[in-house]
Design a protein around this motif. Structure first.
Motif, PDB file in Angstrom:
ATOM      1  N   TYR A 138       3.100  -0.091 -14.585  1.00  0.00           N
ATOM      2  CA  TYR A 138       1.839   0.046 -12.605  1.00  0.00           C
ATOM      3  C   TYR A 138       2.753   1.060 -11.402  1.00  0.00           C
ATOM      4  O   TYR A 138       3.907   1.088 -11.649  1.00  0.00           O
ATOM      5  N   THR A 139       1.728   1.591 -11.022  1.00  0.00           N
ATOM      6  CA  THR A 139       2.202   2.058  -9.713  1.00  0.00           C
ATOM      7  C   THR A 139       2.405   1.250  -8.618  1.00  0.00           C
ATOM      8  O   THR A 139       1.071   0.694  -8.264  1.00  0.00           O
ATOM      9  N   LEU A 140       2.821   1.430  -7.653  1.00  0.00           N
ATOM     10  CA  LEU A 140       2.733   0.483  -6.240  1.00  0.00           C
ATOM     11  C   LEU A 140       2.954   1.477  -5.115  1.00  0.00           C
ATOM     12  O   LEU A 140       3.913   2.502  -4.728  1.00  0.00           O
ATOM     13  N   ASP A 141       1.567   2.027  -4.415  1.00  0.00           N
ATOM     14  CA  ASP A 141       1.708   2.894  -3.552  1.00  0.00           C
ATOM     15  C   ASP A 141       2.494   1.250  -1.247  1.00  0.00           C
ATOM     16  O   ASP A 141       1.486   0.754  -1.604  1.00  0.00           O
ATOM     17  N   THR A 142       4.140   1.602  -1.010  1.00  0.00           N
ATOM     18  CA  THR A 142       4.151   1.010  -0.334  1.00  0.00           C
ATOM     19  C   THR A 142       3.458   1.022   0.840  1.00  0.00           C
ATOM     20  O   THR A 142       3.338   0.096   2.007  1.00  0.00           O
ATOM     21  N   ALA A 143       2.806   2.303   1.121  1.00  0.00           N
ATOM     22  CA  ALA A 143       2.277   2.348   3.095  1.00  0.00           C
ATOM     23  C   ALA A 143       1.111   1.997   2.311  1.00  0.00           C
ATOM     24  O   ALA A 143       0.449   1.298   3.051  1.00  0.00           O
ATOM     25  N   THR A 144       0.020   1.440   1.343  1.00  0.00           N
ATOM     26  CA  THR A 144      -1.147   1.112   1.646  1.00  0.00           C
ATOM     27  C   THR A 144      -1.287  -0.523   0.515  1.00  0.00           C
ATOM     28  O   THR A 144      -1.977  -1.051   0.481  1.00  0.00           O
ATOM     29  N   GLY A 145      -0.542  -0.729  -0.285  1.00  0.00           N
ATOM     30  CA  GLY A 145       0.175  -1.429  -1.030  1.00  0.00           C
ATOM     31  C   GLY A 145      -1.219  -1.727  -2.340  1.00  0.00           C
ATOM     32  O   GLY A 145      -0.949  -2.619  -3.133  1.00  0.00           O
ATOM     33  N   GLU A 146      -1.170  -0.644  -2.193  1.00  0.00           N
ATOM     34  CA  GLU A 146      -2.956   0.028  -3.561  1.00  0.00           C
ATOM     35  C   GLU A 146      -1.770  -0.342  -4.708  1.00  0.00           C
ATOM     36  O   GLU A 146      -0.561   0.062  -4.692  1.00  0.00           O
TER      37      GLU A 146
END
Length: 249
Positions: A138-146
């Motif tokens: 899975y991937t995590l966008d640390t800017a948005t938490g998505e």
């Protein structure tokens, strides 16, 4: 410390022996040790007092973290989460390289990347760890938490308990300042899927980016349900649910 077997449920102190009940059974230990007054006042126990003070701070930090994530933890924790988290945080405070001995704390320890590394990956339910439940990337966008789980096939890429018919995914994006105990928790949408062979891309987006002066905590939750007559019920009160701190910045 020793375990004992008895026809009677004995708890308390008898003479020099103390009986008590733990999670794994009945225990007995000999009464004794240094008095509390001596530990608190004797100069020879200065190091002990310092250790106790730092341990107390770590325990308090653990309580703050648990309370900040309470809405996610309610059905995704084990009976020893408090002691397990305190143990890890006691190691984190050792990474505090600025405070004097006896004053080291978790907040300063988390400033150090090595302190963050100790806490990252913590599972709030040790009986159902995320890495053993979700067996895909899975991937995590640390800017948005998505968090995005691409093309998930539940019955092939997950380890699910007997009786589970559906699974839900959600994300929490928390900003927590342990020094001031201020928090901002943003929750994502919940994606619920039948446990079958159909590939689905799961996209979990918090309502907003968490803000504040503390660290950013990102947690991913997996919860199992059993559908009966069109209604989904939590499977064994959440005993198999997973909640992991997947990133800490």
């Amino acid at each position: 410390m020793a375990k004992y077997k008895s026809l009677f449920d004995v708890q308390g102190t008898l003479g020099e022996v103390t009986f008590y009940k733990g999670e794994d059974g009945q225990y007995v230990r000999r009464k004794g040790g240094v008095s509390k007054n001596r530990i608190l006042n004797d100069p020879n126990f200065e190091r002990t007092r310092e250790n106790l003070s730092e341990f107390g701070r770590a325990a308090t930090s653990g309580k703050v973290i648990r309370r900040a994530m309470n809405s996610l933890m309610l059905d995704a924790k084990d009976s020893r989460v408090t002691s397990r988290l305190t143990k890890v945080l006691n190691q984190v405070k050792n990474e505090d390289v600025t405070s004097a001995r006896g004053q080291r704390n978790v907040a300063e320890g988390l400033v150090n990347p090595s302190g963050k590394a100790l806490l990252k990956g913590f599972n709030f339910n040790a009986k159902s760890e995320l890495d053993t439940v979700l067996m895909t990337q899975y991937t995590l966008d640390t800017a948005t938490g998505e968090v995005v789980i691409p093309d998930l096939i539940p019955n092939q890429q997950m380890s699910y308990p007997e009786g589970a018919t559906h699974v839900s995914f959600s994300v929490g994006f928390l900003n927590l300042d342990l020094a001031t105990e201020t928090k901002d928790l943003q929750l994502s949408n919940v994606v619920n899927l039948p446990i079958n062979g159909i590939a689905t891309t799961v996209t979990l987006t918090p309502t907003a980016a968490a803000v504040g002066s503390g660290q950013s905590y990102y947690v991913l939750k997996v919860a199992f349900f059993q559908e009966i007559n069109g209604i989904q019920y939590p499977l064994k009160n959440g005993a198999f649910n997973a909640l992991q701190l997947i990133e800490l910045l």
